[in-house]
Design a protein around this motif. Sequence first.
Motif, PDB file in Angstrom:
ATOM      1  N   UNK A 185       3.139   6.504   9.500  1.00 41.47           N
ATOM      2  CA  UNK A 185       3.527   7.906   9.575  1.00 41.47           C
ATOM      3  C   UNK A 185       3.874   8.423   8.184  1.00 41.47           C
ATOM      4  N   UNK A 186       4.574   7.599   7.396  1.00 40.78           N
ATOM      5  CA  UNK A 186       4.902   7.968   6.014  1.00 40.78           C
ATOM      6  C   UNK A 186       3.622   8.101   5.182  1.00 40.78           C
ATOM      7  N   UNK A 187       2.672   7.174   5.381  1.00 40.12           N
ATOM      8  CA  UNK A 187       1.385   7.266   4.668  1.00 40.12           C
ATOM      9  C   UNK A 187       0.677   8.576   5.007  1.00 40.12           C
ATOM     10  N   UNK A 188       0.735   8.965   6.292  1.00 38.63           N
ATOM     11  CA  UNK A 188       0.078  10.203   6.710  1.00 38.63           C
ATOM     12  C   UNK A 188       0.741  11.419   6.059  1.00 38.63           C
ATOM     13  N   UNK A 189       2.079  11.406   5.994  1.00 40.38           N
ATOM     14  CA  UNK A 189       2.799  12.499   5.330  1.00 40.38           C
ATOM     15  C   UNK A 189       2.419  12.544   3.840  1.00 40.38           C
ATOM     16  N   UNK A 190       2.335  11.356   3.208  1.00 40.23           N
ATOM     17  CA  UNK A 190       1.898  11.298   1.807  1.00 40.23           C
ATOM     18  C   UNK A 190       0.495  11.877   1.669  1.00 40.23           C
TER      19      UNK A 190
ATOM     20  N   UNK B 186       0.827  -1.212   0.000  1.00 39.13           N
ATOM     21  CA  UNK B 186       0.000   0.000   0.000  1.00 39.13           C
ATOM     22  C   UNK B 186       0.864   1.266   0.000  1.00 39.13           C
ATOM     23  N   UNK B 187       1.913   1.230   0.823  1.00 49.17           N
ATOM     24  CA  UNK B 187       2.813   2.390   0.884  1.00 49.17           C
ATOM     25  C   UNK B 187       3.467   2.641  -0.479  1.00 49.17           C
TER      26      UNK B 187
ATOM     27  N   UNK C 299      -7.929   7.082   4.562  1.00 47.80           N
ATOM     28  CA  UNK C 299      -8.702   7.889   5.503  1.00 47.80           C
ATOM     29  C   UNK C 299      -7.728   8.400   6.567  1.00 47.80           C
ATOM     30  N   UNK C 300      -7.557   9.743   6.625  1.00 53.00           N
ATOM     31  CA  UNK C 300      -6.562  10.266   7.566  1.00 53.00           C
ATOM     32  C   UNK C 300      -6.986  10.017   9.013  1.00 53.00           C
ATOM     33  N   UNK C 301      -8.295  10.009   9.280  1.00 59.43           N
ATOM     34  CA  UNK C 301      -8.753   9.729  10.651  1.00 59.43           C
ATOM     35  C   UNK C 301      -8.292   8.332  11.066  1.00 59.43           C
ATOM     36  N   UNK C 302      -8.481   7.374  10.145  1.00 57.77           N
ATOM     37  CA  UNK C 302      -8.125   5.995  10.493  1.00 57.77           C
ATOM     38  C   UNK C 302      -6.611   5.807  10.611  1.00 57.77           C
TER      39      UNK C 302
END
Lengths: 88, 88
Positions: free
Chosen positions: B74-79, B22-23, B36-39
């Motif tokens: 954390x990398x996914x969130x930054x993306x 996924x990343x 989903x940023x919340x998730x």
Amino acid sequence: MIDENILGIAAGTLTSVSMLPQLIKVIREKNVDDLSWVMILVLILGLSLWVWYGFRKDELPIILSNAFAILVNGTLFICYLLYKNNAD
Amino acid sequence: MIDENILGIAAGTLTSVSMLPQLIKVIREKNVDDLSWVMILVLILGLSLWVWYGFRKDELPIILSNAFAILVNGTLFICYLLYKNNAD
């Protein structure tokens, strides 16, 4: 000091809840294009080893949260098999 | 009898590997519509509690695999923050 079991159950609840939106999305949209069946199987194998680890260490939070994750990802895998030919 | 640490490291390696596609997909396609940023934040909070649990129980496999998962998510969130305006 927070009890370790409460800490583990809180951790497991949050990581479990975070998996649900993907499952709900796949069930609702009947679209599995974004799923990789190989990775679902790798994940289920890993989660099964975590359950085994939890039994060996006698840690209920590990057993419960990984068993729940197996249930979620097992359902995703069944959805994959059911909907894989739905590509439009 | 398999050593519990080896079991935990095998479990953690498999569950960690299963997150990478996924990343890689998000980094390659620069498309975060399916995230989903919340998730992601709920997941990172849960993973942080697991790391805390691992320290309390003094279990290295729990600490390492959840710390790795925090790094991935954390990398996914930054993306997510970088690419959220890329919608076409």
